[in-house]
Design a protein around this motif. Structure first.
Motif, short mmCIF file in Angstrom:
data_model
loop_
_atom_site.label_atom_id
_atom_site.label_comp_id
_atom_site.label_asym_id
_atom_site.label_seq_id
_atom_site.Cartn_x
_atom_site.Cartn_y
_atom_site.Cartn_z
N PHE A 137 -27.25 6.47 -1.08
CA PHE A 137 -26.33 6.85 -2.15
C PHE A 137 -27.06 7.14 -3.45
CE2 PHE A 137 -26.68 2.27 -2.86
CZ PHE A 137 -26.73 2.18 -4.23
N VAL A 138 -28.26 6.59 -3.62
CA VAL A 138 -28.98 6.80 -4.88
C VAL A 138 -29.29 8.28 -5.08
CG1 VAL A 138 -31.07 6.24 -6.17
CG2 VAL A 138 -29.95 4.48 -4.83
N SER A 139 -29.62 8.96 -3.98
CA SER A 139 -29.93 10.39 -4.10
C SER A 139 -28.73 11.16 -4.62
CB SER A 139 -30.33 10.96 -2.74
OG SER A 139 -31.43 10.26 -2.24
N ASN A 158 -37.42 9.23 6.19
CA ASN A 158 -38.02 7.97 5.76
C ASN A 158 -38.68 8.06 4.39
OD1 ASN A 158 -37.55 6.26 8.16
ND2 ASN A 158 -38.67 7.93 9.15
N SER A 159 -38.52 9.18 3.72
CA SER A 159 -39.11 9.30 2.39
C SER A 159 -38.38 8.38 1.44
CB SER A 159 -38.97 10.74 1.88
OG SER A 159 -39.76 11.60 2.64
N GLY A 160 -39.14 7.69 0.64
CA GLY A 160 -38.53 6.82 -0.35
C GLY A 160 -38.04 7.62 -1.54
N SER A 193 -35.31 2.96 -2.86
CA SER A 193 -35.62 3.18 -1.44
C SER A 193 -34.89 2.18 -0.56
CB SER A 193 -37.12 3.08 -1.19
OG SER A 193 -37.79 4.07 -1.90
N SER A 194 -34.80 0.94 -1.03
CA SER A 194 -34.20 -0.09 -0.18
C SER A 194 -32.68 0.00 -0.18
CB SER A 194 -34.66 -1.48 -0.62
OG SER A 194 -34.15 -1.77 -1.89
N MET A 195 -32.10 0.85 -1.02
CA MET A 195 -30.65 1.00 -1.01
C MET A 195 -30.18 1.83 0.18
SD MET A 195 -29.70 -0.89 -3.34
CE MET A 195 -31.18 -1.88 -3.42
N ASN A 196 -31.13 2.32 0.93
CA ASN A 196 -30.82 3.04 2.16
C ASN A 196 -30.04 2.16 3.13
OD1 ASN A 196 -31.01 5.44 3.43
ND2 ASN A 196 -32.95 5.02 4.45
N LYS A 337 -30.17 4.00 12.48
CA LYS A 337 -29.60 2.87 11.76
C LYS A 337 -28.31 2.39 12.44
CE LYS A 337 -29.26 3.48 7.32
NZ LYS A 337 -29.06 4.07 5.98
N VAL A 338 -28.17 1.09 12.43
CA VAL A 338 -26.91 0.49 12.85
C VAL A 338 -26.54 -0.50 11.75
CG1 VAL A 338 -25.71 -0.92 14.55
CG2 VAL A 338 -27.48 0.68 15.29
#
Lengths: 1027, 642
Positions: A137-139, A158-160, A193-196, A337-338
């Motif tokens: 969502f950050v993007s 997988n790009s941060g 990145s970790s907000m993925n 992702k799950v």
């Protein structure tokens, strides 16, 4: 305990639950503006705690006695009271021009009317977040929030990515400049990145608190701003199920073109053992391969969501599950992702309620790896031909040092393997206790943990089952087989005989806080709010790694099948621990909500500072006045005017473990032993870094609030910066962390929203936001002119004294006072001997976005344009192409005579100043000249990063009205989205939003394009069904 | 409800009591790193770093003295010393960090720990290593921080008996002049020699025994460390010649210093050996395994891509190529050079692997930074590890370039060459012709030949080519009638191959050659007058296999010259170094720049006061011992001398 068990049981069984309540009053709440049902409106029997909220269709049911009054309220609409007369009572709410639509969740979860907030806050809703179809969502925030900059490492799944609000505040590379993320009141660890790990479809709303005043209560973690994520809320009413599926095709865009004329070699001669393109021109009929294009593939992304919500006045629950797989444009680059989210609220009594939330994500992925070699792969060799017909590895040639023989990077993509697995668990529980009216105690405990593991191997490049005799050296047979001589085997990097590695890490952030607040209503519509709280935060992580190499039995890739197992250098364990505590408080008062003042204070303790520096205190003051109401000057066309201002301080501590000199075991030295560890500095006397900021803002609304305007000016001074710098080894350290330097950020943010149409079946809104920030490094210790971040050849990301906090430094030509390159008499440019010349500024003049949504009945169009003016990019990829003889421009310029654009000194005038004339002497642009006079000069690779982009275009149709009477469907929507459909930029690389290292702190690596995976253009089809 | 309120109160009280607890915050010591260390653990690291320091200096020096070059021709690049001398962009010269950090910091930590335990033997050894390191560092950079550097101890004895140590280190330490550094070194070496004579130090009952695992060089034998300290004094004193303090007294002092070592029964060459069965790194740094420690600041030897220079290979060693017509069938290793050591130092190799262009084994060489011919590869030039000889038995290798070889921190031949040089200048100062310098030079060359395992000279041998070649060599290169300072320094240059003193010597003699017109006592020190014998040189058992040295041996000017393709901005335009590039003594690199990554940033004021701040001319500034201070040195371009 019983009650908690009950909540969990209810959450798990939610889908099966039916909610049969005896109904006294039922009805539908709709909006007068568009006739649409109002979802989530509150219905309260006046004078009691008996209440409910409307469901997805605006329906409500409530038990009430005849003659009692129902209070119906909804954010942004006028509250209505109706007297209960019969069992069916519909309600039509109207927009409240005074209250407007805004209440927002602010620091520490306090819900506040926006009109009483005196700092910059911007929110985006679920639709704005999900319309871009970004998995993170950050993007989606890029271009939607003024003053926010989102950059990314490229087009891999997988790009941060990195998000920066109002510029860089810390120039220390070990200090993050990313904001604090809060999920439903729970602090999360990590940056963008970790907000993925948060499913965008679970998000109800995102609020961005920009300034220090907004986040002062969060303490140092909020010094860079706060992004508050509110997930979809629990709702009471009938159970609703929503399912969503989306499919997306991604294609590489703006692929870099290489030259297609010259083969491998050197100085124009064909040379067998080389790559790149410095060889001779290929014959017209010689085969040529577009290896860059051929290396990539189309990507495919598919995602499936299911969520269930329902409850009654005692229990409300929300549950969601999602699965997605994203195959990138680089072969074997994927992210699967799950995720599951469970959230429930249990109202134990009128005074006490409990909320629990669990968000669990399991990811499996493999990264894109380095793609640099594809840009130097010679055009006369097919990069896709990575193995021989018998399945063995194809070496492009066999080098003298056999180990250096090149193979296609596709061999590694298809034959090697590396699985990353991560499990992120976010748990939160909170309890709220309201013993008397106006008084509330809240306790919250949360735990954000990550478990990560990597399991991978590379298959052998060479076979050591047979050892050649030295007489084979140089023979034809030697050149075609994968065997080595004994001396070569002794010397070879054993990883080339196959390698296996495993690593694991875990981290956990435990946060607990308690808070008490009291709301006091004073006579004459004065209000006072008091709040005190305490917080403790504990972070711990550990990591370990194992590796082995040289597989014994061919085809078995396991750590138990290696001949060289677990060297000391492969065997590592690391720990990290940090603790923080804080107490804080706020006093807030307002008069009718029209004039407000608040004061906050916070004391922080940190384990990374000596106890004598603890605690450190920082206050904030905010004030605002709605002058249009106070002075009664609002009218038909001018509705609202507010002036706000604030001043705040925020402290920041240091990184852990800087007190002591550390010693390192030198296991690789001939006799082992210990020596001082140069990479671990000693800094036992650090004091906290303090940011002081102030801000002033103006909000205006016109034409029945159809035109909304918000402008803010802010200034932040981050003093006493904690920086880790290289120092002279003669001072006893290699790196040292100390307090030095000052950073100033100041800027303007403008938000403009216009409702062009606002009818029941037709609406069109346009939002424009612009942000400009000037980050300046104003002070460093005497003699120091820059603090360098990452190095890319001779180019440094850097914070430059008196210049930008996001500068670029490197080599440049000698220049005249007016910036012209000085050329010598032979026509060659002169290169300045100074290594760190200021050659660029990665900060843009301004950036912004335009977001527009058009709706006609069920049809809607949403577009987001974003862009920036200025902001340099270091094109490291382009530099590599010049170095390898692969740049497209070489087709035009190589071997040609050119006249360097510069001036030649022809004498000295009477005042002793040099006299220059335009250079007219041609030189030949051959490999040596390019190497000596072009490639080695960093400033040649600094480019203007201005761009305008159509970030996404979404066409959607809501079929719900067409089908709801014919089926059980309550929601039926389709959408078609295109991302990155249009990009206009002068930048010659792939991605003007490039960030070479999104996790880098300090000056960071935004604006550095270092062989990033090209950005992608996507076409997404999405279907949503509700029951 | 009451119960719940109690819970909340308990939680609140717990929080507040927790955050007021200092102990709760006391988690800031890393569990992964020890914060103190014992002397026996730190000593092996220091001894290793001492050998690594020698290697680092030699690794730069062998290119800077133009002994080796590479196949490329770049003006710029990562390794300025192998390319066009563009040093100002080059970070992290390892020598600087090695002295101040790897050795300096750890020597201080060791000394502190040794003092706590009264381990005086540790302190003496550590102090000797600091003496050695300081001497090498000042000779590479010139003025350096000394008293204000981290952990500086002015006087070991004083420190040992004091209750209190005053730390005078600063983040931006003052750079002391090279003269001041030398003054301290001279005091320090004498003080150390006194302490080595003092049994309260050497026989101190609390001294902890030191074994081979801790001290690979001398196993803690203080007598040997004392002899090494004496040798360091001789190395220090030779700096006075030929420029700084060139007089009879200084010469005699040097001769006495060398004799003090040679007459000391404890004298043993300090060699750091690598063992195949050792733990940790098993391979010598110059060996074919090319080991590298801590890769971010260290340099692996790149002998696999290095090439002998014309000056070293062709002129000094007398290496040459056979004519293809003569030698298709022969593959000798010996006999392709005048100096028999060439065949031990390296191995000849074949030419380009092309059927039409086959070339025989040869000792090829290349002008510095000129770039090799496009048709050739580095593997057509000699194998500098000396192992790849096709079809030939492998001769005893260069002891430095074997994986199980050693790093020589000091050699016997260096001592003898120091003595020979002092004897030469003593005779000049005394206005006489001395036999002693010549005799000592022969001993020094013999020591070098012995190190490489060269057979004794025998001009009559018909069976042993090496013995005969050795005889030719002595006849040409060591002829008494031609003996001069050039003989000594050229032979020392060869003997110091892959050792740090090679470049120091070249700079001491200011690259004296006909190229730059600098003479010492009227002699171009680095001009080679006789390169080879003018007769057939390969005529042993098989009279059909012979050839003659190429004509070029007898016609070329055989002089040390600057490399090609020097970085134009600094080195090739007249404005940068004077009006006469060819004859300017300033046209050479004399020192390394201070690290741009640290000193350029954190000690700008000091660098500016020295004139070293981002100044390429600083590279040309001579060491204190290379400045013109007498009339023995003459320059063709005297104006440009300073």
């Amino acid at each position: 305990m019983k009650k908690i068990s009950l909540i969990i049981a209810v959450l798990c069984m939610m889908v099966q639950l039916g909610f049969a309540q005896s109904l006294t009053v039922t009805g539908v709440v709709t909006s007068k503006d568009d006739g649409q049902p109002v979802i989530g409106a509150s219905i309260l029997v006046k004078g009691t705690t008996n209440g409910t909220i409307t469901d997805f269709d605006g329906n409500y049911t409530i038990t009430a006695d005849k003659g009692q009054t129902l209070v119906i309220s909804y954010v942004g609409m006028k509250t209505q009271e109706i007297v209960v007369k019969n069992a069916m009572q519909n309600v039509v709410l109207v927009t409240d021009a005074e209250v407007l639509e805004e209440v927002v969740v602010t620091a520490m979860g306090v819900v506040q009317e926006k009109k009483t907030l005196n700092f910059a806050v911007q929110s985006v809703d679920n639709e704005a977040i999900t319309s871009s179809k970004s998995s993170n969502f950050v993007s989606a925030l890029q271009g939607q929030i003024s003053g926010v900059s989102v950059t990314n490492a490229g087009g891999s799944p997988n790009s941060g990515s990195q998000i920066i609000i109002r510029g860089i505040s810390s120039v220390n590379s070990s200090q993050s400049n990313e904001p604090l993320f809060i999920l439903d009141g729970m602090p999360l660890s990590g940056g963008a990145s970790s907000m993925n790990d948060i499913n965008p479809n679970d998000i109800e709303n995102i609020t961005v608190l920009k300034g220090a005043a907004a986040s002062a209560l969060y303490g140092q973690e909020g010094a860079n701003g706060v992004i508050m994520v509110t997930t979809k809320r629990n709702s009471s009413g009938k159970v609703t199920v929503t399912a969503n599926a989306s499919l997306q095709l991604d294609t590489p865009m703006r692929l870099i073109e290489t030259q297609m004329m010259y083969g491998p070699g050197a100085l124009g001669f064909y040379k067998q053992q080389t790559g790149g393109g410095w060889g001779p021109m290929l014959a017209a009929n010689a085969p040529r391969y577009n290896n860059v294009k051929n290396y990539f593939q189309n990507g495919f992304y598919h995602k499936y969501d299911l969520n269930v919500t329902g409850g009654n006045d005692k229990f409300q629950g929300f549950a969601s599950a999602n699965f997605s797989r994203n195959d990138g444009i680089v072969p074997e680059d994927y992210l699967q992702k799950v995720g599951i989210m469970l959230k429930g609220t249990y109202n134990i009594s009128k005074q006490v309620s409990i909320t629990m939330m669990a968000n669990v994500n399991n990811n499996q992925y493999r990264g894109a790896g380095s793609i640099s070699s594809i840009y130097s792969w010679p055009i006369n060799d097919d990069i896709t031909n990575y193995k021989n017909e018998d399945g063995s590895i194809r070496f492009r040639y066999m080098a003298d040092e056999k180990a250096n023989s090149p193979i296609s990077p596709l061999w590694s993509r298809y034959m090697d393997d590396g699985k990353n697995r991560s499990l992120r668990t976010m748990l939160m529980g909170s309890i709220s206790y309201k013993p008397i009216k106006g008084l509330e105690f809240t306790g919250r405990i949360s735990y954000d943990s990550s478990n990560y593991s990597y399991d991978g191997y590379s298959v052998p490049r060479f076979d050591d089952s047979v050892v050649l005799d030295d007489s084979f050296l140089g023979t034809t047979e030697y050149l075609t087989n994968p065997y080595l001589t004994q001396s070569q085997l002794d010397k070879i990097d054993k990883d080339l005989l196959g390698s296996y590695s495993y690593s694991a890490s875990r981290s956990g952030l435990l946060t607990a806080n308690v808070m008490g607040s009291y709301h006091l209503e004073l006579p004459k519509e004065f209000n006072m709010n008091f709040m005190v709280g305490a917080e403790a935060r504990m972070y711990e992580s550990s990591s370990s790694a194992l590796a082995g190499r040289d597989f014994i039995i061919p085809g078995v890739y396991s750590l138990s099948n290696v001949s060289e197992s677990i060297l000391n250098s492969d065997n590592s364990v690391g720990h990290r621990q940090k603790r923080n505590a804080g107490v804080f408080g706020e006093i807030r008062g307002d008069y009718k909500g029209l004039a407000s003042l608040s004061v906050t204070g916070r004391w922080d303790w940190s384990s990374t500072l000596l106890y004598e520096h603890n605690p450190y205190f920082y206050p904030s003051v905010t004030a605002g006045i709605i002058w249009s109401e106070i002075f009664g000057i609002s009218n038909n066309w001018f509705n609202y005017g507010k002036l706000r201002g604030n001043w705040a301080m925020v402290g920041k501590d240091a990184q852990p473990y800087l007190y002591d000199r550390k010693f390192k075991q030198q296991t690789t030295f001939p006799d082992g032993g210990y020596s001082s560890n140069p990479t671990m500095s000693v800094a036992s006397s650090l004091s906290p870094e303090i940011s002081t900021s102030w801000e002033i803002g103006l909000e205006l609304k016109f034409f029945q609030n159809r035109t909304r305007f918000d402008v803010a000016y802010y200034s932040t001074l981050a003093d006493n910066q904690i920086v880790t710098v290289r120092v002279s080894p003669s001072a006893g350290h290699i790196l040292m962390t100390r307090n030095e330097g000052t950073v100033k950020n100041h800027g303007v943010e403008i938000q403009f929203d216009q409702d062009i149409f606002r009818k029941k079946n037709l609406s069109w809104t346009v939002g424009l936001n612009i942000g400009l920030n000037r980050g300046v490094l104003t002070k460093l210790p005497e003699g120091l002119v820059e603090l360098q971040g990452g190095q890319y050849g001779d180019i440094f990301a850097s914070a430059f004294l008196g210049g930008s906090t996001t500068a670029l430094t490197g080599k440049d030509y000698e220049r005249t006072a007016d910036g012209q390159v000085v050329v010598d008499a032979s026509g060659y440019p002169k290169i300045s001997p100074t290594k760190s010349v200021l050659i660029g500024n990665r900060e843009s003049l301004f950036s912004g976005g335009i977001n527009t949504t058009f709706r006609y009945k069920g049809f809607s169009v949403n577009m987001l344009f974003d862009g920036r003016l200025g902001g340099d990019i270091a094109n490291v990829t382009g530099r590599g192409l010049w170095s390898n003889g692969m740049h497209k421009a070489l087709e035009q310029y190589r071997g040609r005579q050119v006249v360097w654009d510069g001036v030649v000194q022809t004498g000295i005038d009477e005042a002793g100043n040099p006299i220059y004339e335009k250079n007219v002497t041609p030189i030949t642009l051959d490999a040596t000249t390019i190497s000596n006079y072009y490639y080695n000069v960093s400033s040649n690779f600094i480019e203007d990063g201005s761009y305008i982009r159509l970030a996404h275009l979404t066409l959607a149709y809501d079929f719900t009205d067409l089908v709801k009477n014919r089926s059980k469907l309550t929601n039926f929507k389709c959408s078609l989205t295109g991302t990155n459909l249009f990009l206009l930029t002068r930048y010659t690389g792939s991605n003007p939003l490039a960030n070479a290292s999104p996790s880098a702190g300090g000056t960071g690596a935004a604006g550095v394009d270092n062989y990033s995976v090209p950005m992608t253009r996507g076409f997404n089809f999405s279907l949503t069904l509700g029951f | 409800m009451k119960k719940l309120s109690t819970y909340i109160m308990v939680v609140l009280v717990t929080f507040f009591s927790m955050i007021s607890c200092e102990k709760w915050l006391d988690v800031n010591t890393s569990p992964d790193n020890p914060t103190s260390v014992t002397p026996d653990q730190i000593l092996p690291v220091l001894v290793f770093y001492t050998s690594q320091l020698e290697y680092d200096h030699a690794e730069y020096g062998v290119y800077l003295s133009q002994c080796l070059t590479t196949g490329g021709r770049s003006q710029t690049g990562s390794y300025a010393y192998k390319q066009g001398w563009e040093f100002l962009s080059m970070n992290r010269h390892p020598q600087w960090r090695r002295h101040y950090y790897d050795l300096g910091v750890n020597i201080f930590v060791l000394t502190e720990e040794a003092k706590k335990n009264n381990y005086r033997n540790y302190a003496l050894i550590a102090r000797t290593m600091r003496l050695h390191s300081t001497l090498m560092t000042t000779d590479l950079f010139g003025g350096i921080p000394l008293r204000e550097s981290y952990g500086h101890i002015e006087d070991l004895e004083e420190y040992w008996y004091a209750d209190f140590y005053e730390d005078k280190s600063k983040l931006q330490p003052v750079y002391e002049s090279q003269e001041d550094v030398y003054a301290w070194l001279e005091r320090e070496v004498d003080k150390l020699l006194d302490l080595y004579e003092d049994t309260t130090w050497t026989k101190c009952p609390t001294n902890q025994p030191i074994n081979e695992k801790m001290d690979r060089i001398y196993q803690g034998d203080l007598g040997k460390w004392a002899a090494f300290t004496k040798a360091l004094k001789a190395r220090m004193l030779i700096r006075k010649l030929p420029n700084w303090d060139n007089n009879a007294k200084a010469c005699q002092e040097i001769i006495d210093a060398v004799d003090a070592v040679l007459n000391d029964p404890n004298w043993q060459e300090p060699l750091y050996h690598y063992y195949a069965d050792g733990s940790g790194e098993k391979n010598a740094p110059w060996g074919p395994m090319q080991p590298v420690i801590n890769s971010w600041e260290s340099r692996a030897n790149l002998l696999s891509s290095a090439i002998p220079s014309r000056f070293f290979g062709h002129y000094l060693l007398g290496m040459y190529n056979f004519s293809p017509a003569n030698v298709k069938t022969i593959s000798p290793k010996i006999g392709l050079s005048l100096d028999p050591r060439a065949s031990r130092m390296m191995s000849p190799r074949g030419g380009a692997n092309n059927a039409n262009q086959e070339m025989p084994l040869a000792f090829r060489y290349l002008d510095n930074n000129k770039g090799m011919d496009i048709s050739l590869k580095a593997t057509n030039y000699p194998d500098l590890y000396g192992i790849a000889t096709e079809g030939l038995s492998i001769l005893p290798q260069n002891p430095y370039t074997k994986d199980d070889g050693y790093v020589a921190i000091y050699t016997k031949e260096e001592l003898l060459f120091i003595k020979a040089e002092a004897e030469y200048w003593l005779s000049i100062n005394q206005g006489r012709t001395g036999q002693d310098a010549y005799e000592t030079t022969l001993l020094a060359v013999d020591a070098s030949m012995e190190r490489y395992g060269v057979m004794a000279a025998d001009s009559t041998s018909t069976a042993n080519l090496e013995a005969k070649t050795h005889a030719w060599f002595r006849k040409i290169r060591l002829a008494k009638e031609d003996f001069s300072i050039a003989t000594i320094m050229q032979q020392k240059y060869v003997a110091m191959y892959l050792l740090s003193e090679q470049w120091t010597d070249v700079r001491r003699y200011n690259h004296s050659s006909s190229t730059n017109g600098i003479t010492y006592n009227g002699i171009f020190v680095y001009d080679v007058n006789k390169v080879h014998v003018e007769e057939n040189i390969y005529k042993l058992n098989n009279p059909n296999k012979f050839t003659k040295a190429p004509e070029s041996f007898f016609t070329e000017t055989k002089s040390l010259t600057r490399p090609y393709n020097l970085y134009e901005a600094y080195w090739t335009t007249a404005i940068n170094f004077g009006v006469n590039a060819k004859f300017s003594p300033n046209a050479w690199v004399h020192r390394l720049n201070y690290d741009p990554e640290t000193e350029d940033k954190y000690n700008v004021e000091q660098l500016q006061s020295l004139g070293a701040y981002k100044n390429p001319d600083w590279l040309r500034k001579r060491m204190v011992w290379a400045r013109k201070n007498n009339d023995y040195v003459m320059s063709a371009d005297a104006i440009e001398w300073e």
